[in-house]
Design a protein around this motif. Structure first.
Motif, PDB file in Angstrom:
ATOM      1  N   ALA A  73      -6.521 -26.160  98.191  1.00  0.00           N
ATOM      2  CA  ALA A  73      -6.042 -26.266  96.810  1.00  0.00           C
ATOM      3  C   ALA A  73      -6.265 -24.962  96.047  1.00  0.00           C
ATOM      4  O   ALA A  73      -5.389 -24.506  95.304  1.00  0.00           O
ATOM      5  CB  ALA A  73      -6.731 -27.424  96.101  1.00  0.00           C
ATOM      6  N   VAL A  74      -7.424 -24.344  96.224  1.00  0.00           N
ATOM      7  CA  VAL A  74      -7.715 -23.087  95.515  1.00  0.00           C
ATOM      8  C   VAL A  74      -6.800 -21.965  95.997  1.00  0.00           C
ATOM      9  O   VAL A  74      -6.233 -21.219  95.187  1.00  0.00           O
ATOM     10  CB  VAL A  74      -9.205 -22.702  95.690  1.00  0.00           C
ATOM     11  N   ILE A  75      -6.615 -21.854  97.294  1.00  0.00           N
ATOM     12  CA  ILE A  75      -5.752 -20.794  97.829  1.00  0.00           C
ATOM     13  C   ILE A  75      -4.299 -21.012  97.389  1.00  0.00           C
ATOM     14  O   ILE A  75      -3.614 -20.073  96.960  1.00  0.00           O
ATOM     15  CB  ILE A  75      -5.868 -20.720  99.362  1.00  0.00           C
ATOM     16  N   GLY A  76      -3.826 -22.251  97.478  1.00  0.00           N
ATOM     17  CA  GLY A  76      -2.448 -22.542  97.067  1.00  0.00           C
ATOM     18  C   GLY A  76      -2.211 -22.276  95.593  1.00  0.00           C
ATOM     19  O   GLY A  76      -1.194 -21.694  95.208  1.00  0.00           O
ATOM     20  N   ALA A  77      -3.154 -22.685  94.741  1.00  0.00           N
ATOM     21  CA  ALA A  77      -3.001 -22.442  93.303  1.00  0.00           C
ATOM     22  C   ALA A  77      -3.054 -20.952  92.984  1.00  0.00           C
ATOM     23  O   ALA A  77      -2.317 -20.477  92.117  1.00  0.00           O
ATOM     24  CB  ALA A  77      -4.077 -23.197  92.530  1.00  0.00           C
ATOM     25  N   SER A  78      -3.902 -20.223  93.679  1.00  0.00           N
ATOM     26  CA  SER A  78      -3.983 -18.771  93.435  1.00  0.00           C
ATOM     27  C   SER A  78      -2.683 -18.077  93.794  1.00  0.00           C
ATOM     28  O   SER A  78      -2.222 -17.192  93.069  1.00  0.00           O
ATOM     29  CB  SER A  78      -5.133 -18.165  94.253  1.00  0.00           C
ATOM     30  N   ILE A  79      -2.094 -18.474  94.893  1.00  0.00           N
ATOM     31  CA  ILE A  79      -0.809 -17.873  95.289  1.00  0.00           C
ATOM     32  C   ILE A  79       0.276 -18.226  94.274  1.00  0.00           C
ATOM     33  O   ILE A  79       1.075 -17.373  93.870  1.00  0.00           O
ATOM     34  CB  ILE A  79      -0.423 -18.336  96.704  1.00  0.00           C
ATOM     35  N   LEU A  80       0.299 -19.470  93.822  1.00  0.00           N
ATOM     36  CA  LEU A  80       1.326 -19.879  92.860  1.00  0.00           C
ATOM     37  C   LEU A  80       1.127 -19.237  91.488  1.00  0.00           C
ATOM     38  O   LEU A  80       2.097 -18.964  90.788  1.00  0.00           O
ATOM     39  CB  LEU A  80       1.365 -21.399  92.745  1.00  0.00           C
ATOM     40  N   TRP A  81      -0.132 -18.999  91.081  1.00  0.00           N
ATOM     41  CA  TRP A  81      -0.366 -18.315  89.801  1.00  0.00           C
ATOM     42  C   TRP A  81       0.230 -16.916  89.826  1.00  0.00           C
ATOM     43  O   TRP A  81       0.657 -16.394  88.800  1.00  0.00           O
ATOM     44  CB  TRP A  81      -1.860 -18.226  89.468  1.00  0.00           C
ATOM     45  N   TYR A  82       0.248 -16.281  90.984  1.00  0.00           N
ATOM     46  CA  TYR A  82       0.836 -14.947  91.081  1.00  0.00           C
ATOM     47  C   TYR A  82       2.306 -14.972  90.670  1.00  0.00           C
ATOM     48  O   TYR A  82       2.785 -14.054  90.012  1.00  0.00           O
ATOM     49  CB  TYR A  82       0.699 -14.402  92.504  1.00  0.00           C
ATOM     50  N   PHE A  83       3.021 -16.018  91.054  1.00  0.00           N
ATOM     51  CA  PHE A  83       4.441 -16.082  90.726  1.00  0.00           C
ATOM     52  C   PHE A  83       4.689 -16.412  89.262  1.00  0.00           C
ATOM     53  O   PHE A  83       5.754 -16.110  88.733  1.00  0.00           O
ATOM     54  CB  PHE A  83       5.151 -17.104  91.614  1.00  0.00           C
ATOM     55  N   ILE A  84       3.732 -17.034  88.611  1.00  0.00           N
ATOM     56  CA  ILE A  84       3.898 -17.316  87.179  1.00  0.00           C
ATOM     57  C   ILE A  84       3.535 -16.092  86.356  1.00  0.00           C
ATOM     58  O   ILE A  84       4.259 -15.688  85.457  1.00  0.00           O
ATOM     59  CB  ILE A  84       3.048 -18.541  86.764  1.00  0.00           C
ATOM     60  N   VAL A  85       2.394 -15.492  86.648  1.00  0.00           N
ATOM     61  CA  VAL A  85       1.945 -14.307  85.913  1.00  0.00           C
ATOM     62  C   VAL A  85       2.163 -13.122  86.833  1.00  0.00           C
ATOM     63  O   VAL A  85       1.279 -12.688  87.529  1.00  0.00           O
ATOM     64  CB  VAL A  85       0.452 -14.419  85.528  1.00  0.00           C
ATOM     65  N   ASN A  86       3.359 -12.604  86.806  1.00  0.00           N
ATOM     66  CA  ASN A  86       3.746 -11.527  87.689  1.00  0.00           C
ATOM     67  C   ASN A  86       3.345 -10.191  87.079  1.00  0.00           C
ATOM     68  O   ASN A  86       3.713  -9.890  85.957  1.00  0.00           O
ATOM     69  CB  ASN A  86       5.256 -11.575  87.918  1.00  0.00           C
ATOM     70  N   PRO A  87       2.567  -9.384  87.823  1.00  0.00           N
ATOM     71  CA  PRO A  87       2.229  -8.062  87.282  1.00  0.00           C
ATOM     72  C   PRO A  87       3.481  -7.221  87.081  1.00  0.00           C
ATOM     73  O   PRO A  87       4.437  -7.345  87.831  1.00  0.00           O
ATOM     74  CB  PRO A  87       1.331  -7.438  88.345  1.00  0.00           C
ATOM     75  N   ARG A  88       3.430  -6.393  86.071  1.00  0.00           N
ATOM     76  CA  ARG A  88       4.590  -5.569  85.733  1.00  0.00           C
ATOM     77  C   ARG A  88       4.899  -4.597  86.864  1.00  0.00           C
ATOM     78  O   ARG A  88       4.014  -3.999  87.437  1.00  0.00           O
ATOM     79  CB  ARG A  88       4.290  -4.783  84.464  1.00  0.00           C
ATOM     80  N   GLY A  89       6.153  -4.491  87.187  1.00  0.00           N
ATOM     81  CA  GLY A  89       6.577  -3.516  88.183  1.00  0.00           C
ATOM     82  C   GLY A  89       6.691  -4.066  89.591  1.00  0.00           C
ATOM     83  O   GLY A  89       7.231  -3.420  90.461  1.00  0.00           O
ATOM     84  N   SER A  90       6.188  -5.251  89.852  1.00  0.00           N
ATOM     85  CA  SER A  90       6.313  -5.783  91.200  1.00  0.00           C
ATOM     86  C   SER A  90       7.505  -6.727  91.264  1.00  0.00           C
ATOM     87  O   SER A  90       7.761  -7.476  90.334  1.00  0.00           O
ATOM     88  CB  SER A  90       5.036  -6.510  91.614  1.00  0.00           C
TER      89      SER A  90
END
Length: 173
Positions: A73-90
């Protein structure tokens, strides 16, 4: 050096789009919703998890399953948070704009769906952590307690552990 900081603060104040204030606000709002939903789910479903832990005869299997669910659950949520809060330029597929979904931006709908999955994963993580703690307490507290009537019998040891746990939760950052 002080001119640099005053210039940065001034540019942030007058040009909020430079740092993505909308993204910051939405991230804070999502974190708030996630915390409220997780707490409500813990209140509603902790008794079911406790009943499952008490009725399961294999303690090792119980611990392994709660730890596995927690980590996934922690790994899956961390990966999905990346797609919501996308760093600028990536590059991200969520940054493409497309108004074919009834006049609503596809990224907004997609991010809402991803956030729903993150909420479910957060609930699973909290419930598995609760089950893990219950299973551990059921195993080692009983063996550490003194026999009935002694200074640190099971009842006294449980109350002391609850006090220590609550104090740690109150003073923790």
């Amino acid at each position: 050096m002080s001119e640099f900081f005053s210039l940065e603060i001034t540019s942030l104040f007058f040009h909020p789009e430079a740092v993505g204030w909308h993204t910051l606000l939405m991230t804070k709002l999502m974190t708030l919703c996630s915390g409220i939903v997780r707490t409500l789910a813990l209140v509603c479903f902790s008794s079911m998890v406790g009943r499952w832990v008490d009725q399961n005869p294999n303690r090792l299997k119980t611990l392994l399953s709660t730890i596995s669910v927690n980590r996934v659950a922690v790994i899956g949520a961390s990966i999905l948070w990346y797609f919501i809060v996308n760093p600028r330029g990536s590059p991200s597929p969520l940054t493409l704009r497309n108004n074919e979904a009834g006049g609503v931006d596809v990224p907004v709908i997609l991010k809402g769906g991803i956030f729903s999955v993150i909420l479910i994963l957060g609930i699973l993580e909290a419930l598995s952590a609760s089950g893990n703690m219950l299973s551990m307490e059921r195993d080692w507290v009983v063996t550490a307690a003194a026999p009935d009537g002694a200074a640190y019998d099971l009842t006294h040891l449980n109350s002391v552990m609850r006090r220590v746990d609550l104090i740690c939760k109150l003073i923790a950052p």
